[in-house]
Design a protein around this motif. Structure first.
Motif, mmCIF file in Angstrom:
data_model
loop_
_atom_site.group_PDB
_atom_site.id
_atom_site.type_symbol
_atom_site.label_atom_id
_atom_site.label_comp_id
_atom_site.label_asym_id
_atom_site.label_seq_id
_atom_site.Cartn_x
_atom_site.Cartn_y
_atom_site.Cartn_z
ATOM 1 N N GLU A 30 4.147 -1.615 0.781
ATOM 2 C CA GLU A 30 4.601 -1.697 2.164
ATOM 3 C C GLU A 30 3.635 -2.534 2.992
ATOM 4 N N ARG A 31 3.993 -3.774 3.254
ATOM 5 C CA ARG A 31 3.123 -4.680 3.998
ATOM 6 C C ARG A 31 2.810 -4.158 5.398
ATOM 7 N N SER A 32 3.799 -3.580 6.044
ATOM 8 C CA SER A 32 3.596 -3.128 7.417
ATOM 9 C C SER A 32 2.637 -1.946 7.494
ATOM 10 N N PHE A 33 2.451 -1.238 6.391
ATOM 11 C CA PHE A 33 1.527 -0.102 6.377
ATOM 12 C C PHE A 33 0.120 -0.531 6.004
ATOM 13 N N SER A 34 -0.021 -1.318 4.937
ATOM 14 C CA SER A 34 -1.349 -1.616 4.403
ATOM 15 C C SER A 34 -2.078 -2.737 5.146
ATOM 16 N N ASP A 35 -1.345 -3.555 5.900
ATOM 17 C CA ASP A 35 -1.989 -4.649 6.629
ATOM 18 C C ASP A 35 -1.186 -4.999 7.880
ATOM 19 N N ASN A 65 -2.391 -14.959 -5.075
ATOM 20 C CA ASN A 65 -2.980 -14.281 -6.223
ATOM 21 C C ASN A 65 -3.124 -12.792 -5.908
ATOM 22 N N SER A 66 -1.983 -12.087 -5.981
ATOM 23 C CA SER A 66 -2.012 -10.665 -5.648
ATOM 24 C C SER A 66 -1.027 -9.883 -6.509
ATOM 25 N N LEU A 67 -1.269 -8.600 -6.570
ATOM 26 C CA LEU A 67 -0.388 -7.657 -7.253
ATOM 27 C C LEU A 67 0.004 -6.609 -6.224
ATOM 28 N N ARG A 68 1.285 -6.345 -6.086
ATOM 29 C CA ARG A 68 1.753 -5.324 -5.141
ATOM 30 C C ARG A 68 2.281 -4.132 -5.909
ATOM 31 N N MET A 69 1.763 -2.955 -5.565
ATOM 32 C CA MET A 69 2.216 -1.730 -6.221
ATOM 33 C C MET A 69 1.923 -0.537 -5.333
#
Length: 110
Positions: A30-35, A65-69
């Motif tokens: 969740e992009r809006s939560f973590s950043d 260069n990222s991993l989303r989980m």
């Protein structure tokens, strides 16, 4: 040089990345939560350079260069050297509880 300091800090016995520009960010789903303020995106641009963040077809910028989980698996990837950065910068007003990070901390320390 700040890049040299970062390189020194991320290298370990399990880490195969040689420089910060090659490092992988481990991010929450969740992009809006973590950043919520885009701070992690700015950090990634500084580490990976201007091409380190791109805007996808959905119009949302993301780190190349990222991993989303989701969940505690991010700590496992850090411990195995498959990711080098995990920043948790939740929205204002959110309170981290010990159980949010305790198990992951244990994995990293062992």
């Amino acid at each position: 040089n700040s890049d040299e300091t970062i390189t020194t800090n991320i290298n370990s016995d399990t880490n195969t990345k040689e420089s910060p520009s090659q490092a992988t960010f481990c991010l929450g789903v969740e992009r809006s939560f973590s950043d919520p303020k885009g701070t992690i995106l700015q950090i990634a641009k500084r580490i990976h350079g201007p091409d380190g963040v791109v805007t996808g077809e959905d119009g949302i910028p993301d780190i190349v260069n990222s991993l989303r989980m989701d969940g505690q698996v991010k700590y496992g990837l850090l411990a195995r050297g498959e990711a080098q950065y995990f920043l948790r910068l939740p929205k204002e007003g959110y309170v981290d509880w010990i159980w949010d990070v305790a198990a992951g901390y244990g994995v990293l320390m062992e």
